[in-house]
Design an enzyme around this catalytic site. Sequence first.
Site, PDB file in Angstrom:
ATOM      1  CG  ASP A  90      -1.906   1.057   1.330  1.00  0.00           C
ATOM      2  OD1 ASP A  90      -2.276   1.598   0.277  1.00  0.00           O
ATOM      3  OD2 ASP A  90      -2.355   1.377   2.460  1.00  0.00           O
ATOM      4  CG  ASP A 111      -8.417   4.317   0.311  1.00  0.00           C
ATOM      5  OD1 ASP A 111      -8.256   3.074   0.426  1.00  0.00           O
ATOM      6  OD2 ASP A 111      -7.636   5.141   0.791  1.00  0.00           O
ATOM      7  CD  GLU A 148      -0.296   5.265  -3.966  1.00  0.00           C
ATOM      8  OE1 GLU A 148       0.239   5.524  -2.875  1.00  0.00           O
ATOM      9  OE2 GLU A 148      -1.083   4.326  -4.134  1.00  0.00           O
TER      10      GLU A 148
HETATM   11  O1  MIG Z   1      -3.886   6.146   4.407  1.00  0.00           O
HETATM   12  O2  MIG Z   1      -3.444   0.935   5.758  1.00  0.00           O
HETATM   13  O3  MIG Z   1      -5.973   2.092   0.472  1.00  0.00           O
HETATM   14  O4  MIG Z   1      -6.834  -0.124   1.925  1.00  0.00           O
HETATM   15  O5  MIG Z   1      -6.716   0.042   4.710  1.00  0.00           O
HETATM   16  C1  MIG Z   1      -4.598   4.962   4.498  1.00  0.00           C
HETATM   17  C2  MIG Z   1      -4.622   1.653   5.920  1.00  0.00           C
HETATM   18  C3  MIG Z   1      -3.665   3.801   4.277  1.00  0.00           C
HETATM   19  C4  MIG Z   1      -4.955   3.000   2.417  1.00  0.00           C
HETATM   20  C5  MIG Z   1      -5.417   1.771   1.704  1.00  0.00           C
HETATM   21  C6  MIG Z   1      -6.396   1.035   2.573  1.00  0.00           C
HETATM   22  C7  MIG Z   1      -5.763   0.691   3.895  1.00  0.00           C
HETATM   23  C8  MIG Z   1      -5.268   1.968   4.589  1.00  0.00           C
HETATM   24  N1  MIG Z   1      -4.334   2.670   3.702  1.00  0.00           N
END
Ligand code: MIG
Length: 779
Positions: free
Chosen positions: A407, A484, A410
């Site tokens: 996650d 999200d 980017e």
């Molecule tokens: O800023 O790890 O898209 O699936 O649960 C949020 C917490 C960070 C974004 C992800 C989401 C995840 C969440 N993450």
Amino acid sequence: MLEDTSFAIHPGKEQQSGAVVYRDIGRLLNYEAKENTYFFNCENGNVAIQFFTDLIVRIVMNQHHEPKLTGSKAVIVDPELVSIEETNGNEKLTFSTEKIELHITKNPFRLSVYDKDGHEIVTEGKRGMAYRENGEVISFKTMHEDDHFYGFGEKAGHLDKRGESYEMWNSDVYAPHNPETDPLYESIPYFMTLRDGKAHGVFFDNTFRSKFDMKTTSNYYTFSAEGGQLDYYIFAGPEPKAVLEQYTHITGRIPLPPKWSLGYHQSRYSYETEEEVRELAKNFVEKDIPVDVIHLDIHYMNGYRVFTFDKERFPNPEKLIADLKEMGIRVVPIVDPGVKKDSEYHIYQEGVRQEQFCKYIEGEIYFGEVWPGISAFPDFTDEKVRKWWGEKHEFYTNLGIEGIWNDMNEPAVFNETKTMDVNVMHRNDGEPTTHRELHNVYGLLMGQATYEGMKEKLNGKRPFLLTRAGYAGVQRYASVWTGDNRSFWEHLQMSLPMVMNLGLSGVAFTGPDVGGFAHDTNAELLTRWTQVGAFTPFFRNHSAIGFRYQEPWQFGDKHEDIMKNYIQMRYEWMPQLYSLFYEASKTGLPVMRPLLMEFPMDAKTYNLNDQFMLGDNVIFAPILQPSVTDRAVYLPKGEWVEFSTGEVYEGEKTHLIHAEIDELPIFVKNGTVIMQGEWNSNKDKTPKHVSMNVYASSQGENYCFTYYDDDGETFAYEGGAFIELDVEVVSNENSVKINVLEQKGDFKPAYQEININVVGQSEGQDIIINGEKNKTIQL
Ligand code: MIG
């Protein structure tokens, strides 16, 4: 903020910007061929042309230097030796392969590709390739009235992208995804054009922030980037499937996923303690709802430090993971790129000492704030760093973990720009390059590091990787979820074209957060979404902290039963799904498809957003609105049998279909086949019985398909431990003939035979297998 009010559209606000001046590539001066590449000197720059196959051609413009042909992060093959016929006329040059012709006019230099019948593929007119003094490069291509556009990776909005413009810049977007929200997490600068039933594709291999504009004018479209070369590939098709095979020939295909990753995933941000996770798993087993994966979101870590567990919340991860595995459930933990700046944290210490982190040109480490607080970021553009990061995953594999969830790659950073400073100088395997240029590939390269590291550590087992960010080629390492979303019906609706366009962009293994991530879901929405999720390539229920829990049992018995039934169906369809994933790994074709892929001559399919196909013969028409139990379903050419009622519907017609809350309309094309398995238990999800359901047509239908199976979790198939049946089914009034044209591989599945089950068999119809009356295929 003023910008969020109607002040944003105040009439006096827009400053007239000066007219944008592009410098055209100009007139051709001379050209030469070096090996299989043609180099053209033009008045205002240079162009190189390379034929990759007789249907794929690459064009590179460099305004200052000789075009650079190396260094792509996406392309993994070299050009083949293609025989080219060349003619040099007064005004025009022609280069022909066996299948396409490339015409170049000399003054000005304009380039157009045609098929052998003279149909235009990608053409230039008044404007061609150009650039600006600030480094921007741009290509103008002719757009026809009946051009439809697809792909572009992960984009909100409808299936057909004509009349839209898009940007590529990997972005963490938590604010609701609207049809106009752009860019999102993935950058796949690739699209397919459908014109008069014929398709071609363009891949713009430029990692800078780039733009695609099919909106501003009606007779041409453009693609452009902030910097770098104008480096793009044309795929001549001519069928949508051929375009995708060509695109994935150069950027790669998905590895065959472990079967367990195709099962049902349950996630939440976060299941915060070991007890909570055990309780969750126990619930699934007691309720007999199959589940393959439980995801651990950021709370499992010690202060959000990657490669650690919080010893208070999760005192014994090894035991937890082993116990869950006993129950048939795997654990997939989240791993973000940010490494906490903490001099007592071993990963940070190693990272600093071994110079694994992103730095400025002056040598300072780049720090940004993410979950753990101030953090450093591994420089995945460097082979040494990818290896280091990959090896660190031993921490997880030692605990029995086989899958990872990436996650924030980017990379997302909590600051004004939402990402890393674009001035950071990546090492880029010896060719230092700024973040401005490499931003869009950070997630791809993190994926590569993770996938390769896991593969190495898993000793012959297939790893699973889920990623949020990526670039063209991401399919080689990871499956992609769409970030999200929210628990809105609109987001359920939007997820279909989004996932279909990802599939058309080479990413076959994708899906949204089922039920919606943020916002509170409700019984009806979650139920309808679970029905859809059961048939999207990636199937994970995930919800955000602070919002309603959304496990299948949270909304009472009635809805639990329905959701359980659809999750079980997912497993019953596994033989079919797995064969489609096998096909995706071989050809690049998506598992979940828009109808236009199978029916490119049928204009009714060109922007059909609320129906989808699995493979080439099954159409799903889910209910995507609250309180609705009837919907219009368009069925293309053929005869279609509704899966649960057996009712037959005529094609090339729109039907009104009724579907109560426990019903999902599914239509199987008559004359074709679906493979089904019997789902056994939560623990053991390998089918003991497999059946071939033949939808017998009396119309003399002829259908070919491939059935594939193997152990589902190792790479033994690479050495022949698989079973592949190439089957032909011919049905008419008197018989249903099933011919196994070829059987390959030496894997012996537990089920030993395939039972033939003819749906809608008429009285006089005999079942004939390989020339003999029979009811089973022995393996
Ligand atoms: O800023 O790890 O898209 O699936 O649960 C949020 C917490 C960070 C974004 C992800 C989401 C995840 C969440 N993450």
